[in-house]
Design a protein around this motif. Sequence first.
Motif, PDB file in Angstrom:
ATOM      1  N   ASP A 147      12.315   1.173  18.549  1.00 43.02           N
ATOM      2  CA  ASP A 147      13.366   0.151  18.479  1.00 43.02           C
ATOM      3  C   ASP A 147      14.634   0.631  19.176  1.00 43.02           C
ATOM      4  OD1 ASP A 147      11.745  -1.579  17.072  1.00 43.02           O
ATOM      5  OD2 ASP A 147      12.490  -0.926  15.105  1.00 43.02           O
ATOM      6  N   ASP A 148      14.979   1.883  19.011  1.00 41.84           N
ATOM      7  CA  ASP A 148      16.159   2.451  19.653  1.00 41.84           C
ATOM      8  C   ASP A 148      15.990   2.435  21.171  1.00 41.84           C
ATOM      9  OD1 ASP A 148      18.695   3.605  19.676  1.00 41.84           O
ATOM     10  OD2 ASP A 148      17.855   5.640  19.710  1.00 41.84           O
ATOM     11  N   ARG A 194      22.427   4.304  12.285  1.00 42.18           N
ATOM     12  CA  ARG A 194      21.205   3.787  12.882  1.00 42.18           C
ATOM     13  C   ARG A 194      19.988   4.505  12.336  1.00 42.18           C
ATOM     14  NH1 ARG A 194      22.138  -0.033  16.541  1.00 42.18           N
ATOM     15  NH2 ARG A 194      24.180  -0.026  17.476  1.00 42.18           N
ATOM     16  N   GLU A 223      16.351  -1.128  22.435  1.00 34.26           N
ATOM     17  CA  GLU A 223      17.761  -1.535  22.419  1.00 34.26           C
ATOM     18  C   GLU A 223      18.520  -0.897  23.584  1.00 34.26           C
ATOM     19  OE1 GLU A 223      21.550  -1.141  19.443  1.00 34.26           O
ATOM     20  OE2 GLU A 223      19.566  -1.344  18.553  1.00 34.26           O
ATOM     21  N   ASN A 248      17.636  -2.771  26.704  1.00 32.13           N
ATOM     22  CA  ASN A 248      18.315  -4.066  26.660  1.00 32.13           C
ATOM     23  C   ASN A 248      19.780  -3.921  27.081  1.00 32.13           C
ATOM     24  OD1 ASN A 248      18.688  -6.786  26.179  1.00 32.13           O
ATOM     25  ND2 ASN A 248      19.094  -6.491  24.007  1.00 32.13           N
ATOM     26  N   ARG A 249      20.474  -2.888  26.577  1.00 29.87           N
ATOM     27  CA  ARG A 249      21.868  -2.662  26.947  1.00 29.87           C
ATOM     28  C   ARG A 249      21.998  -2.368  28.435  1.00 29.87           C
ATOM     29  NH1 ARG A 249      22.188   0.329  22.075  1.00 29.87           N
ATOM     30  NH2 ARG A 249      21.888   2.212  23.277  1.00 29.87           N
TER      31      ARG A 249
END
Length: 130
Positions: free
Chosen positions: A63-64, A56, A67, A70-71
Amino acid sequence: MRILLTLLLFGIAQSVFGQELVYRAVNPAFGGDTFNYNWLLNSANAQNGFNDRSLREDLSTLDDFAESINRQVLGQLTRSLFTAQLGDGLEAGTYSFGTLALEIFDSAEGLVVNILDTSTGEQTQIVIPN
């Protein structure tokens, strides 16, 4: 006549030669030549269709973080759907979540959960031991 035929067969049998077959391993892990290692590794990497998604390095911190959120949201949504559909625990029966079909039943091995994706036909089985 028989004697001539017998002598002819022995004469042919004497003139036939056999060849000794020798197996030589190619892979160095099985006793083959160590110079084959690079060729085998390059050949395997060329045929590998999987991408290493664990790297990654190309994601920025923002962005991390997005994400990760989102998870977490998807995980919480999944837990609430399971709680609404299954209640407090897994009970025997058939359940449907969009394109996923769950079949839960007891067996001698433990609680078995069959999961079928009706859109692709992929399926998996989870066994929870007693």
